[in-house]
Write an enzyme that holds these catalytic residues in place. Structure first.
Site, PDB file in Angstrom:
ATOM      1  N   GLY A  16       0.843  -1.201   0.000  1.00  0.00           N
ATOM      2  CA  GLY A  16       0.000   0.000   0.000  1.00  0.00           C
ATOM      3  C   GLY A  16       0.870   1.239   0.000  1.00  0.00           C
ATOM      4  O   GLY A  16       2.025   1.228  -0.456  1.00  0.00           O
ATOM      5  N   GLY A  17       0.314   2.303   0.554  1.00  0.00           N
ATOM      6  CA  GLY A  17       1.048   3.572   0.577  1.00  0.00           C
ATOM      7  C   GLY A  17       2.360   3.466   1.323  1.00  0.00           C
ATOM      8  O   GLY A  17       3.264   4.291   1.135  1.00  0.00           O
ATOM      9  N   GLY A  38      24.161  11.242 -30.135  1.00  0.00           N
ATOM     10  CA  GLY A  38      23.646  11.854 -28.910  1.00  0.00           C
ATOM     11  C   GLY A  38      24.198  11.159 -27.682  1.00  0.00           C
ATOM     12  O   GLY A  38      24.455  11.802 -26.653  1.00  0.00           O
ATOM     13  N   ALA A  39      24.416   9.857 -27.805  1.00  0.00           N
ATOM     14  CA  ALA A  39      24.937   9.111 -26.661  1.00  0.00           C
ATOM     15  C   ALA A  39      26.342   9.603 -26.304  1.00  0.00           C
ATOM     16  O   ALA A  39      26.733   9.599 -25.135  1.00  0.00           O
ATOM     17  CB  ALA A  39      24.943   7.618 -26.964  1.00  0.00           C
TER      18      ALA A  39
HETATM   19  C1  HXC Z   1      -3.400  -3.954  12.555  1.00  0.00           C
HETATM   20  C2  HXC Z   1      -2.388  -5.857  11.812  1.00  0.00           C
HETATM   21  C3  HXC Z   1      -2.231  -5.278  10.530  1.00  0.00           C
HETATM   22  C4  HXC Z   1      -2.696  -3.948  10.332  1.00  0.00           C
HETATM   23  C5  HXC Z   1      -1.394  -7.249  10.475  1.00  0.00           C
HETATM   24  N1  HXC Z   1      -1.862  -7.077  11.716  1.00  0.00           N
HETATM   25  N2  HXC Z   1      -1.619  -6.159   9.728  1.00  0.00           N
HETATM   26  N3  HXC Z   1      -2.960  -5.197  12.811  1.00  0.00           N
HETATM   27  N4  HXC Z   1      -3.272  -3.328  11.385  1.00  0.00           N
HETATM   28  N5  HXC Z   1      -2.567  -3.324   9.179  1.00  0.00           N
HETATM   29  C6  HXC Z   1      -1.796  -8.023  12.829  1.00  0.00           C
HETATM   30  C7  HXC Z   1      -2.679  -9.237  12.629  1.00  0.00           C
HETATM   31  O1  HXC Z   1      -3.975  -8.968  13.108  1.00  0.00           O
HETATM   32  C8  HXC Z   1      -1.954 -10.281  13.492  1.00  0.00           C
HETATM   33  O2  HXC Z   1      -2.277 -10.024  14.849  1.00  0.00           O
HETATM   34  C9  HXC Z   1      -0.511  -9.894  13.326  1.00  0.00           C
HETATM   35  O3  HXC Z   1      -0.486  -8.543  12.873  1.00  0.00           O
HETATM   36  C10 HXC Z   1       0.198 -10.748  12.290  1.00  0.00           C
HETATM   37  O4  HXC Z   1      -0.591 -10.764  11.109  1.00  0.00           O
HETATM   38  P1  HXC Z   1      -0.933 -12.113  10.318  1.00  0.00           P
HETATM   39  O5  HXC Z   1      -1.997 -11.774   9.365  1.00  0.00           O
HETATM   40  O6  HXC Z   1      -1.180 -13.212  11.290  1.00  0.00           O
HETATM   41  O7  HXC Z   1       0.450 -12.392   9.603  1.00  0.00           O
HETATM   42  P2  HXC Z   1       0.725 -12.969   8.164  1.00  0.00           P
HETATM   43  O8  HXC Z   1      -0.104 -14.177   7.929  1.00  0.00           O
HETATM   44  O9  HXC Z   1       2.205 -13.097   8.057  1.00  0.00           O
HETATM   45  O10 HXC Z   1       0.225 -11.856   7.138  1.00  0.00           O
HETATM   46  C11 HXC Z   1       0.840 -10.581   7.084  1.00  0.00           C
HETATM   47  C12 HXC Z   1       0.034  -9.596   6.229  1.00  0.00           C
HETATM   48  C13 HXC Z   1      -1.439  -9.576   6.703  1.00  0.00           C
HETATM   49  C14 HXC Z   1       0.093 -10.053   4.768  1.00  0.00           C
HETATM   50  C15 HXC Z   1       0.701  -8.256   6.338  1.00  0.00           C
HETATM   51  O11 HXC Z   1      -1.434  -9.389   8.123  1.00  0.00           O
HETATM   52  C16 HXC Z   1      -2.220  -8.474   6.102  1.00  0.00           C
HETATM   53  O12 HXC Z   1      -2.659  -8.607   4.959  1.00  0.00           O
HETATM   54  N6  HXC Z   1      -2.415  -7.401   6.865  1.00  0.00           N
HETATM   55  C17 HXC Z   1      -3.244  -6.295   6.423  1.00  0.00           C
HETATM   56  C18 HXC Z   1      -2.547  -5.530   5.342  1.00  0.00           C
HETATM   57  C19 HXC Z   1      -3.281  -4.270   4.976  1.00  0.00           C
HETATM   58  O13 HXC Z   1      -4.279  -4.317   4.257  1.00  0.00           O
HETATM   59  N7  HXC Z   1      -2.852  -3.149   5.564  1.00  0.00           N
HETATM   60  C20 HXC Z   1      -3.436  -1.870   5.330  1.00  0.00           C
HETATM   61  C21 HXC Z   1      -2.914  -1.397   4.001  1.00  0.00           C
HETATM   62  S1  HXC Z   1      -3.430   0.224   3.616  1.00  0.00           S
HETATM   63  P3  HXC Z   1      -2.192 -11.166  15.951  1.00  0.00           P
HETATM   64  O14 HXC Z   1      -2.803 -10.544  17.170  1.00  0.00           O
HETATM   65  O15 HXC Z   1      -2.967 -12.329  15.424  1.00  0.00           O
HETATM   66  O16 HXC Z   1      -0.763 -11.482  16.130  1.00  0.00           O
HETATM   67  C22 HXC Z   1      -2.185   1.125   4.102  1.00  0.00           C
HETATM   68  C23 HXC Z   1      -2.352   2.547   3.797  1.00  0.00           C
HETATM   69  C24 HXC Z   1      -1.079   3.286   3.987  1.00  0.00           C
HETATM   70  O17 HXC Z   1      -1.234   0.696   4.616  1.00  0.00           O
HETATM   71  C25 HXC Z   1      -1.260   4.618   3.333  1.00  0.00           C
HETATM   72  C26 HXC Z   1      -0.030   5.434   3.416  1.00  0.00           C
HETATM   73  C27 HXC Z   1      -0.171   6.637   2.552  1.00  0.00           C
END
Ligand code: HXC
Length: 519
Positions: free
Chosen positions: A171-172, A406-407
């Site tokens: 993402g971002g 040019g290069a």
């Molecule tokens: C809160 C989160 C989290 C998040 C993971 N966790 N991502 N908690 N916010 N964004 C937590 C899970 O609940 C879990 O908690 C622990 O971290 C480990 O995650 P798992 O899913 O068990 O691990 P894994 O299977 O390795 O998968 C990792 C992952 C997946 C691929 C990153 O967690 C995931 O898809 N997370 C969400 C990604 C996402 O959509 N993020 C937002 C993107 S938008 P527990 O308690 O079980 O340990 C964004 C905008 C930014 O980032 C903009 C900037 C400009």
């Protein structure tokens, strides 16, 4: 509470903080072949040099019951330490705490360490391993990202910024590393994309794996997002330490000078015969680089991307130097969109951080065709020209063989303020190669010829005439565009002498808010 107990409490809190999200999650991290944030920092820095900051910070979120789940340090370990005795500032996201997701307080910690690095004039190294914005926090996490982005932007060109990706970066969140100077990824567990495979599938119906969408291989070879690809975290950390050895602490300093044990006047006979007699035959430019640098060492940047140009760091008489070299062994060393962008970005890094530039030229020209034109070779080629022309660091150029059209102008020519421009006797500096030139100049005459033997003889004669006149360095040398024609085997010595003479170089560009490089 007695004082003794207060000390014990502190020790207990430190132990608790060091466990991050708990032993179970640490074990899970290890089971994926990943290290924890603190283990990574320990590997990165000189032993015992790490000073951690903000260990007791916790998040402030009260949504979704998060107020009942707090971890000391809140998902990122920050502080400072040294690499080979030189100060660096670091942050490492801790995946064991809410998946390293970015909260308001985590952003504050990262900003704190970046602000300190700017104040102290030291590099920032960020280790990314995060699930992105902490979903429970919402907009404060987004604001946190933007605060980091702004600091990345303001620090650009002031202190070196290095990003290692040791887990998810999606993402971002990808834009903070993208704003830094170098991105390093590991073969496994490391991926970067703006939208993940699931979103890609739902929006475009494309089925693609995580690795194929944003793994290290893809970013190191196809997109060019990653500058280095390593087999594992240890190898990657060793590369960061090596990279740091070539670069200064900030834009007001020079890179450290190392003791040089390699004789500066070392002759390399191999170079006198490295250029094949047939101008269409390739040779490996990296061999030339290894022959002339201190102890043959070269830290290649973007090794798998746009291989028709080679860029990286080496030392000459102990002085860190950026090398940009056309690679005849890949696509004949032609300049295309990717090669132009790759080299331009590297040159701008070197110039921003006072690292002299050596350019080794063997370039047949820009790659022709609609593919390149549609991809914007005009703009991308202009980036390379701009980067060279704007750079004020010492610039030494050696033309080994072809330098056409040019290069020729682009590749650190005299007119783009090349300080010392040398050529090997095998150099061919002209508007274009002999075959193309004869086709343009003699095309009408040749078309009228009916006898094939007569035609072949005429073409041969004219080609040889053109070659005698232009396929050499002496025409350019007669105008002073080439400062000297040098014996190939003596290149190391001549390059070192040139850079020695340039140590006192002073050159500034006209005052302006900033330039408008063709982006
Ligand atoms: C809160 C989160 C989290 C998040 C993971 N966790 N991502 N908690 N916010 N964004 C937590 C899970 O609940 C879990 O908690 C622990 O971290 C480990 O995650 P798992 O899913 O068990 O691990 P894994 O299977 O390795 O998968 C990792 C992952 C997946 C691929 C990153 O967690 C995931 O898809 N997370 C969400 C990604 C996402 O959509 N993020 C937002 C993107 S938008 P527990 O308690 O079980 O340990 C964004 C905008 C930014 O980032 C903009 C900037 C400009």
């Amino acid at each position: 509470m007695e004082n003794k107990e207060k000390v014990k409490k502190l020790i207990d809190l430190r132990v608790q903080a060091k466990l991050g999200g708990g032993q179970k999650r640490i074990d899970s991290q290890h089971s994926k072949g990943k290290y924890t944030a603190r283990e990574r920092i320990e590997m990165l820095l000189d032993e015992g040099s790490f000073e951690e900051l903000d260990m007791f910070v916790t998040h402030r979120c009260v949504n979704f019951g998060l107020e009942k789940e707090k971890y000391l340090g809140d998902g990122v370990v920050i502080g400072h330490g040294t690499i080979e005795g030189r100060s660096v500032y670091v942050f490492a996201q801790d995946f064991t705490v809410f998946g390293g997701s970015l909260s308001e307080t985590m952003a504050l910690k990262i900003c704190k360490v970046m602000d300190l690095a700017m104040k102290m004039g030291a590099p920032v190294i960020g280790i990314n391993d995060s699930g992105g914005a902490r979903i429970q926090e919402g907009v404060t996490a987004l604001a946190g990202y933007a605060e980091i982005f702004e600091r990345n932007i303001l620090a650009s060109g002031v202190v070196p910024q290095i990003s290692a990706i040791f887990g998810p970066c999606a993402g971002g969140a990808v834009y903070s590393p993208a704003l830094t100077d170098f991105i390093l990824m590991t073969e496994e567990n490391s991926y970067m994309f703006v939208t993940g495979p699931k979103v890609v599938k739902s929006v475009t119906n494309e089925t693609i794996s995580t690795e194929d969408l944003g793994g290290a291989r893809i970013h190191a070879s196809k997109s060019g997002v990653a500058h280095f690809r390593s087999a594992n975290e240890q190898e990657c950390i060793a590369t960061i330490r090596e990279l740091i050895s070539y670069i200064p602490q900030n834009n007001l300093e020079e890179a450290p000078i190392c003791e040089c044990t390699d004789p500066i006047n070392r002759l390399e006979d191999e170079l006198n015969s490295i250029i094949p007699d047939n101008p269409n035959m390739p040779y490996d430019m990296k061999r030339v680089i290894n022959c002339i640098t201190d102890n043959g060492q070269f830290l290649e940047v973007h090794a798998d991307y746009a291989k028709n140009i080679v860029v990286g760091f080496a030392r000459f008489n102990g002085v860190s130097t950026g090398i940009i070299a056309n690679q005849p062994a890949f696509l004949a060393g032609v300049l295309d969109c990717d090669a132009s962008r790759k080299a331009a970005r590297f040159i701008r890094f070197c110039d921003a951080f006072n690292i002299p530039i050596l350019t080794l030229v063997d370039v047949p020209g820009f790659l022709p065709g609609s593919g390149q034109e549609y991809a914007g070779i005009i703009t991308h080629g202009a980036k390379l020209m701009f980067a060279y022309g704007e750079a004020t660091v010492p610039k030494v150029t050696v033309t080994l063989r072809k330098s056409y059209g040019g290069a020729h102008c682009v590749m650190s020519s005299k007119q783009l303020r090349g300080d010392f421009n040398y050529a090997w006797p095998t150099a061919e500096i002209a508007v274009m190669g002999a075959a193309g030139a004869i086709e343009v100049l003699e095309g009408r005459t040749i078309a009228k010829m009916e006898n094939p033997d007569e035609k072949a003889q005429y073409i041969n004669e004219k080609t040889n005439e053109y070659k005698d006149k232009f396929a050499n360095p002496y025409m350019a040398a007669s105008y002073g565009y080439i400062d000297d024609v040098i014996e190939p085997r003596n290149t190391r010595f001549r390059v070192i002498r040139a850079f020695q003479a340039l140590q006192t170089k002073k050159l500034t560009n006209p005052l302006k808010k900033h330039s408008n490089i063709p982006l």
